[in-house]
Design an enzyme around this catalytic site. Structure first.
Site, PDB file in Angstrom:
ATOM      1  CG  HIS A 255       4.942  -0.872 -11.689  1.00 25.17           C
ATOM      2  ND1 HIS A 255       5.536  -2.002 -11.949  1.00 25.17           N
ATOM      3  CD2 HIS A 255       5.678  -0.619 -10.188  1.00 25.17           C
ATOM      4  CE1 HIS A 255       5.806  -2.480 -11.362  1.00 25.17           C
ATOM      5  NE2 HIS A 255       5.680  -1.824 -10.046  1.00 25.17           N
TER       6      HIS A 255
ATOM      7  CD  GLU B 131       8.898   0.917  -8.872  1.00 28.70           C
ATOM      8  OE1 GLU B 131       9.410   0.007  -8.220  1.00 28.70           O
ATOM      9  OE2 GLU B 131       8.293   0.304  -9.736  1.00 28.70           O
TER      10      GLU B 131
HETATM   11  C1  PEP Z   1       8.085  -2.641  -7.374  1.00 31.25           C
HETATM   12  O1  PEP Z   1       7.817  -3.449  -9.275  1.00 31.25           O
HETATM   13  O2  PEP Z   1       7.559  -1.595  -7.675  1.00 31.25           O
HETATM   14  C2  PEP Z   1       9.287  -3.353  -6.927  1.00 31.25           C
HETATM   15  C3  PEP Z   1       9.985  -2.244  -5.978  1.00 31.25           C
HETATM   16  O3  PEP Z   1       9.210  -4.650  -6.489  1.00 31.25           O
HETATM   17  P1  PEP Z   1      10.397  -5.004  -5.447  1.00 31.25           P
HETATM   18  O4  PEP Z   1      10.626  -4.642  -4.924  1.00 31.25           O
HETATM   19  O5  PEP Z   1       9.868  -6.845  -5.609  1.00 31.25           O
HETATM   20  O6  PEP Z   1      11.662  -5.004  -6.936  1.00 31.25           O
END
Ligand code: PEP
Length: 253
Positions: free
Chosen positions: A97, A167
């Site tokens: 992450h 992400e």
């Molecule tokens: C994350 O940090 O994995 C994430 C998806 O956070 P958010 O949905 O709050 O952007």
């Protein structure tokens, strides 16, 4: 081709602050997601709250952890091993992450963690993503490097158990610059698939679940799955609200 379940992941991060609150959120999610088929709901609480899965039984929910250490046992203060997680009923683990990468995790460490999780039969949710986009496409090389280094020494048979979560850091959390769009996700999903296909083969690439994460909410969940072709979602903030999280599940499924 093997049947793949969709996957929706709740990443609670360093929340909530009490056992009581954790139980309330877990119970709320549990009540909303009974008897789901072909979809894995993976709840990843902080380590101290992993016990709640045992307390609140619901077969639709799988337990995930937010990290794992690559050594099996011994003098590693503050770390949590794969056998410990396995013993708590953990089936998935978030690895790489961006918030962990920002503190300590390099691609080499992420790779060691993925290998450890796989050997312990815990499915890694392997997070990748760039901090910013540039017009020269350097972010594409960055993503490629994360994939190649993170998947080093992982066999074709093993890689199928990995969920890849794209992400983009610029779209994550309360500091997000802006939301990503489903078409931006589509492009990266195809790009990831091509890299996996070059590393392994197209059949293997087709069997890997690629999901989107970053400010997912009840308004954009459906477009990321329907238009973006995401195999599921990784949800941060909105996974702490059973109401919003169950709305996301219902829209995405
Ligand atoms: C994350 O940090 O994995 C994430 C998806 O956070 P958010 O949905 O709050 O952007």
């Amino acid at each position: 081709m093997r049947e793949l379940n969709k996957i929706i992941v709740a990443n609670w991060k360093m929340n909530p602050q009490s056992k009581k609150e954790a139980e309330i959120i877990f119970r709320g999610i549990s009540a909303a997601v009974k008897n789901l088929k072909n979809i894995d709901i993976v709840v990843c609480p902080p380590f101290p709250f992993l016990f709640i899965k045992e307390k609140i039984k619901n077969k639709s929910i799988k337990l995930g952890s937010q990290d794992i250490f690559y050594e099996k046992e011994g003098s590693f203060t503050g770390e949590v091993s794969a056998p410990m997680l396995k013993n708590m009923g953990v089936e998935y683990v978030i690895v790489g992450h961006s918030e962990r990468r920002a503190i300590s995790d390099t691609n080499t460490i992420v790779n060691k963690k993925i290998l450890t999780a796989i050997k312990s039969r815990i499915a890694p949710i392997f997070c990748i993503g760039e901090s910013k986009r540039d017009t020269n496409g350097f972010y594409l090389s960055f993503i490629k490097e994360q994939l190649i280094e993170g998947l080093k020494d992982i066999t074709k048979a093993q890689v199928k158990n990995i969920v890849i979560a794209y992400e983009p850091i610029w779209a994550i959390g309360s500091h997000a610059v802006r939301e990503a769009t489903p078409s931006e996700f589509t492009e990266i999903r195809i790009y990831i698939k091509k890299i996996i296909s070059d590393m392994y083969d197209i059949k293997t690439a087709n069997e890997i679940r690629i999901i989107y994460g970053g400010s997912v909410n009840p308004f954009n969940a459906e477009p990321f799955v329907k238009e973006g072709g995401s195999f599921g979602l990784l949800v941060g903030r909105d996974s702490l609200s059973p109401k919003k999280f169950s709305a996301i599940i219902n829209l995405a499924k």
